[in-house]
Every structure is written in C-alpha cells, then in structure tokens.
Design a protein around this motif. Structure first.
Motif, PDB file in Angstrom:
ATOM      1  N   ASN A 168       0.820  -1.213   0.000  1.00 47.02           N
ATOM      2  CA  ASN A 168       0.000   0.000   0.000  1.00 47.02           C
ATOM      3  C   ASN A 168       0.856   1.267   0.000  1.00 47.02           C
ATOM      4  O   ASN A 168       0.357   2.355   0.217  1.00 47.02           O
ATOM      5  CB  ASN A 168      -0.927   0.017   1.220  1.00 47.02           C
ATOM      6  N   LYS A 169       2.158   1.116  -0.220  1.00 45.88           N
ATOM      7  CA  LYS A 169       3.028   2.283  -0.177  1.00 45.88           C
ATOM      8  C   LYS A 169       3.505   2.621  -1.590  1.00 45.88           C
ATOM      9  O   LYS A 169       2.754   3.144  -2.380  1.00 45.88           O
ATOM     10  CB  LYS A 169       4.212   2.012   0.762  1.00 45.88           C
ATOM     11  N   ARG A 170       4.708   2.272  -1.930  1.00 49.30           N
ATOM     12  CA  ARG A 170       5.256   2.508  -3.260  1.00 49.30           C
ATOM     13  C   ARG A 170       5.087   3.967  -3.677  1.00 49.30           C
ATOM     14  O   ARG A 170       4.419   4.294  -4.657  1.00 49.30           O
ATOM     15  CB  ARG A 170       4.623   1.568  -4.283  1.00 49.30           C
ATOM     16  N   ASN A 171       5.671   4.845  -2.892  1.00 52.59           N
ATOM     17  CA  ASN A 171       5.587   6.277  -3.144  1.00 52.59           C
ATOM     18  C   ASN A 171       6.829   6.753  -3.882  1.00 52.59           C
ATOM     19  O   ASN A 171       7.961   6.501  -3.459  1.00 52.59           O
ATOM     20  CB  ASN A 171       5.455   7.038  -1.821  1.00 52.59           C
ATOM     21  N   LEU A 172       6.614   7.459  -4.967  1.00 54.41           N
ATOM     22  CA  LEU A 172       7.699   7.925  -5.815  1.00 54.41           C
ATOM     23  C   LEU A 172       7.738   9.448  -5.789  1.00 54.41           C
ATOM     24  O   LEU A 172       6.751  10.109  -6.123  1.00 54.41           O
ATOM     25  CB  LEU A 172       7.462   7.428  -7.249  1.00 54.41           C
ATOM     26  N   LEU A 173       8.870  10.012  -5.373  1.00 61.56           N
ATOM     27  CA  LEU A 173       9.053  11.461  -5.372  1.00 61.56           C
ATOM     28  C   LEU A 173       9.862  11.849  -6.603  1.00 61.56           C
ATOM     29  O   LEU A 173      10.952  11.333  -6.831  1.00 61.56           O
ATOM     30  CB  LEU A 173       9.787  11.919  -4.108  1.00 61.56           C
ATOM     31  N   GLU A 248       8.525  10.258   3.166  1.00 60.59           N
ATOM     32  CA  GLU A 248       7.432   9.347   2.828  1.00 60.59           C
ATOM     33  C   GLU A 248       7.784   8.440   1.648  1.00 60.59           C
ATOM     34  O   GLU A 248       7.262   7.329   1.526  1.00 60.59           O
ATOM     35  CB  GLU A 248       6.181  10.167   2.481  1.00 60.59           C
ATOM     36  N   ALA A 249       8.682   8.907   0.784  1.00 58.72           N
ATOM     37  CA  ALA A 249       8.964   8.212  -0.474  1.00 58.72           C
ATOM     38  C   ALA A 249       9.813   6.964  -0.278  1.00 58.72           C
ATOM     39  O   ALA A 249      10.650   6.892   0.625  1.00 58.72           O
ATOM     40  CB  ALA A 249       9.656   9.160  -1.443  1.00 58.72           C
ATOM     41  N   ASP A 250       9.576   5.992  -1.147  1.00 58.44           N
ATOM     42  CA  ASP A 250      10.424   4.809  -1.222  1.00 58.44           C
ATOM     43  C   ASP A 250      11.529   5.012  -2.255  1.00 58.44           C
ATOM     44  O   ASP A 250      12.608   4.435  -2.141  1.00 58.44           O
ATOM     45  CB  ASP A 250       9.598   3.587  -1.636  1.00 58.44           C
ATOM     46  N   SER A 251      11.229   5.790  -3.284  1.00 55.27           N
ATOM     47  CA  SER A 251      12.166   6.022  -4.373  1.00 55.27           C
ATOM     48  C   SER A 251      12.108   7.481  -4.790  1.00 55.27           C
ATOM     49  O   SER A 251      11.079   8.139  -4.648  1.00 55.27           O
ATOM     50  CB  SER A 251      11.835   5.130  -5.580  1.00 55.27           C
ATOM     51  N   VAL A 252      13.244   7.965  -5.313  1.00 53.69           N
ATOM     52  CA  VAL A 252      13.350   9.353  -5.763  1.00 53.69           C
ATOM     53  C   VAL A 252      13.823   9.352  -7.215  1.00 53.69           C
ATOM     54  O   VAL A 252      14.724   8.595  -7.584  1.00 53.69           O
ATOM     55  CB  VAL A 252      14.354  10.145  -4.899  1.00 53.69           C
ATOM     56  N   LYS A 286      16.119   3.797   0.638  1.00 50.81           N
ATOM     57  CA  LYS A 286      15.494   4.541  -0.457  1.00 50.81           C
ATOM     58  C   LYS A 286      16.332   4.405  -1.730  1.00 50.81           C
ATOM     59  O   LYS A 286      17.543   4.556  -1.699  1.00 50.81           O
ATOM     60  CB  LYS A 286      15.340   6.020  -0.093  1.00 50.81           C
ATOM     61  N   ARG A 287      15.665   4.151  -2.838  1.00 50.56           N
ATOM     62  CA  ARG A 287      16.327   4.052  -4.132  1.00 50.56           C
ATOM     63  C   ARG A 287      16.302   5.416  -4.824  1.00 50.56           C
ATOM     64  O   ARG A 287      15.448   6.239  -4.533  1.00 50.56           O
ATOM     65  CB  ARG A 287      15.609   3.042  -5.029  1.00 50.56           C
ATOM     66  N   PHE A 288      17.204   5.607  -5.771  1.00 56.15           N
ATOM     67  CA  PHE A 288      17.122   6.825  -6.581  1.00 56.15           C
ATOM     68  C   PHE A 288      17.366   6.492  -8.050  1.00 56.15           C
ATOM     69  O   PHE A 288      18.101   5.573  -8.401  1.00 56.15           O
ATOM     70  CB  PHE A 288      18.100   7.896  -6.106  1.00 56.15           C
ATOM     71  N   TYR A 289      16.683   7.245  -8.889  1.00 58.04           N
ATOM     72  CA  TYR A 289      16.769   7.091 -10.337  1.00 58.04           C
ATOM     73  C   TYR A 289      16.994   8.479 -10.940  1.00 58.04           C
ATOM     74  O   TYR A 289      16.842   9.496 -10.269  1.00 58.04           O
ATOM     75  CB  TYR A 289      15.484   6.494 -10.907  1.00 58.04           C
ATOM     76  N   ALA A 290      17.328   8.507 -12.228  1.00 58.29           N
ATOM     77  CA  ALA A 290      17.539   9.797 -12.889  1.00 58.29           C
ATOM     78  C   ALA A 290      17.144   9.718 -14.348  1.00 58.29           C
ATOM     79  O   ALA A 290      17.306   8.678 -15.000  1.00 58.29           O
ATOM     80  CB  ALA A 290      19.000  10.228 -12.764  1.00 58.29           C
ATOM     81  N   VAL A 291      16.615  10.818 -14.849  1.00 53.42           N
ATOM     82  CA  VAL A 291      16.416  11.028 -16.274  1.00 53.42           C
ATOM     83  C   VAL A 291      17.356  12.159 -16.670  1.00 53.42           C
ATOM     84  O   VAL A 291      17.264  13.269 -16.135  1.00 53.42           O
ATOM     85  CB  VAL A 291      14.956  11.399 -16.598  1.00 53.42           C
TER      86      VAL A 291
END
Length: 356
Positions: A168-173, A248-252, A286-291
């Motif tokens: 119920n989470k999976r929040n992406l910032l 709150e985020a799981d991933s950024v 927390k994971r992080f990604y980039a474009v």
C-alpha cells in the motif's frame, strides 16, 4: 560468494597498503580474486557480492583497470553483474583521481546490472587525510579507520537485501526544475509515467528559480539541531514540501537536463540541502533514479555526478541501470528519437521490477 576484482598493478610498493586493508576486510570470508580483464571476461559472477579494489599508480593510473572497464562496458546488455551487489575501494598515491575513478567505475558497472548499497565507496588518498574526521570519531589513526571502513563495506555487502516496500506504499518522489512546455527531460519523464500503474503514487515537485536557497554551510551543530526536527535553517520549499515528501517516499527520481556537464543549479541545491535531513535520517532503504538529457553530449558525466552525490555521500541505494540517458537539443526533439518508446518503457519496467 564474494568476488574481489582487483586489477593488477606493476608498482609493487603501491600495493602494500591496499593488501593490508583488503586482507583485513575479507578476513574469514571465502572469496575469489580476479586480477585481469581476461579472467573477468571468462568468469560468471552473476549473483555474487562484488568488491572492486583499484590501486592507482604514482601517476594516478592502473592500465589493467581500463582493460576491465572495456569488458564491463562491452557486456552491458548481457548484464554481467545481474543479481550482484557491489562496493568499491580505491587506493590512491596522491590526493587526486580516487573519486573520479570510483564514479566512472560505478556508472559502468551499474549499467551492466550491478546495484550498490548506500555509501558504497571507501577511498584512501595518498595521505589518508580523508579519514581525519572518521578517525577521530572512531578513536583510530588514519590507517586503522581505513581498514575499519573497508571491513564495514564488506559487511554491508553481505547484509544487503532489497528493502521491502509495503503493497500500500510505493511512493515515488519526482524532483525537477524545468518548464514542461520546453523541457525534453520532462517530456521523456511523462512517457515513463504513463507506464507506471496506479499502485505507484507519484508526487512531483518543481523547484524553480527564486524558490530554493542553496546550502550555506552551517556549523555541524546547527545543521544537526534543525535536522532533528526535520527542518533546515533556511526553510523554504525544501523544508515545507520536499523534506516531508522525501521521508514518505520509497524512491526518488531526479529530472536532470545537462547544464554545462552538470546537474542544474536548483537540482544541486536540492542535493546539498538534503544534508540537514541526512544527519538524522537513514536513507539507505530509499532508491534513486535519474532522467538525464543532454543537448550535445556528456550525459555520462551528469549521471556520475548524481551517483557521487546520492550514493557515495547521501547513502541512497543505487538500483541497477538507474538512469535513462538521452541526447536531444531542440524542445520536443527527444520525442522523435529512434527507439525512444522502447527505452522509456524499459526504464519504467526496471523501476517497477525493483518496487514490486
């Protein structure tokens, strides 16, 4: 299995210190050592714990390392490091080149499928003065602090598992500083967003000019005091919106157009202002990604900068192949790139694989 990838170096005197550090770090742990590019190309390391140990010669070079780098870059699509978790030790002869090499290596290995836990780099400069603060905190001399941190890195590799995310989470910032009408970076992110299912909650925050003040380098005690309350002395959108959303985020996801071979000033300010929150919160789950979109070239430099800031420094977890990197100049031209639909879709799938 722990696999130590340690490129050969002809300067015997330069290896003594790193040998002492690595022997201590892997003491009592079964491991194998790969020392040449040929060995690396012929060895199946998938699923292993990977410890890179690169010793730089007196001129800041290690030629066998570059042969290994060629193997890693060539094997990107084969996912040589699929299922692997890795860390890096770089031992330098002087005060330069250790972190530059670590960024380059982390970027290449990550594109070949290697994930990194937070703070995946231990570097020893020639003087080891970079361990001055850590040595005082640990009550150890520089070499002892170096050995301690190397052993902690190996322990981290063995303890690492992907942080579980409640259904119920999976929040992406998503953090950006662009204008949707002209930003190629945001246009390609919009393509990625369309591939994300409803179970993923996406919160997008734009930080525009005039809304964000960069870090001014407060004293440690001041920064810690405000961080304990989830605040920063300079307040603003960072404290009011980004801090709560980040906790709150799981991933950024960082949306990063290339500005002079660097992230934009506002994105850099965002990273710098994380310090207060970082001092009192653990970002390792927390994971992080980039474009990353460049007008001409240099996307790799921007991606490496992000790895250094978010993983080496701020303790975020670096998932495999973390960045979608494109080259497009005129506004909207990114949408016409050959294969862009597949690449943006594959990027969304990689994110979802880690989230679910």
């Amino acid at each position: 299995m722990l696999t130590v990838i340690r490129p050969l170096l002809g300067e015997e005197d330069r290896k003594k210190r790193s040998d002492q550090v690595v022997d201590y770090a892997v003491s009592g742990i079964p491991h194998r050592i790969i020392e040449t590019a040929k060995e690396l190309a012929e060895t199946d390391v998938r699923g292993d714990k990977i410890l890179f140990v690169v010793v730089l010669g007196r001129r800041g070079l290690n030629f066998e390392y570059y042969h290994m780098l060629e193997v890693i870059r060539t094997d990107r699509l084969k996912r040589r490091f699929g299922g692997c978790v890795g860390g890096i030790i770089v031992d330098g002869a002087g005060e330069l080149y250790t972190k530059a090499l670590a960024r380059e290596l982390a970027f290449a290995a990550n594109r070949a499928g290697l994930c990194f836990p937070g703070k995946a780099l231990v570097e020893g400069t020639g003087s080891l003065y970079n361990f001055d603060t850590m040595g005082r905190l640990l009550g150890k001399n520089y070499l002892e602090a170096y050995m301690h941190m190397a052993k902690e890195l190996v322990r981290k590799l063995y303890d690492f598992s992907w942080p579980s995310i409640p259904a119920n989470k999976r929040n992406l910032l998503v953090v950006h500083a662009g204008n949707r009408a002209t930003s190629n970076s945001l246009m390609i992110w919009d393509k990625v967003t369309k591939e994300l299912p409803g179970e993923v909650s996406v919160k997008e925050i734009g930080i525009k000019n005039g809304e964000i003040i960069d870090c001014r380098g407060c004293k440690f005690e001041t920064c810690l005091h405000f961080g304990e309350d989830g605040k920063c002395f300079y307040g603003g959108v960072i404290v009011d919106q980004i801090y709560p959303a980040l906790l709150e985020a799981d991933s950024v996801v960082l949306i990063c157009p290339n500005y002079n071979d660097s992230v934009s000033a506002n994105i850099m300010a965002f990273i710098n202002r994380l310090t207060a929150l970082f001092r009192t919160n653990d970002f390792s789950a927390k994971r992080f990604y980039a474009v990353v979109v460049s007008g001409y070239s240099g996307g790799d430099l921007v991606a490496q900068q992000i790895i250094g800031a978010m993983n080496f420094n701020k303790n975020f977890c670096l998932p495999p192949d973390f960045a979608l990197i494109e080259t497009a100049n005129a506004p909207g031209s990114v949408l016409n790139l050959e294969g862009i639909e597949k690449r943006s879709g594959d990027f969304a799938k990689r994110m979802l694989k880690e989230m679910f």
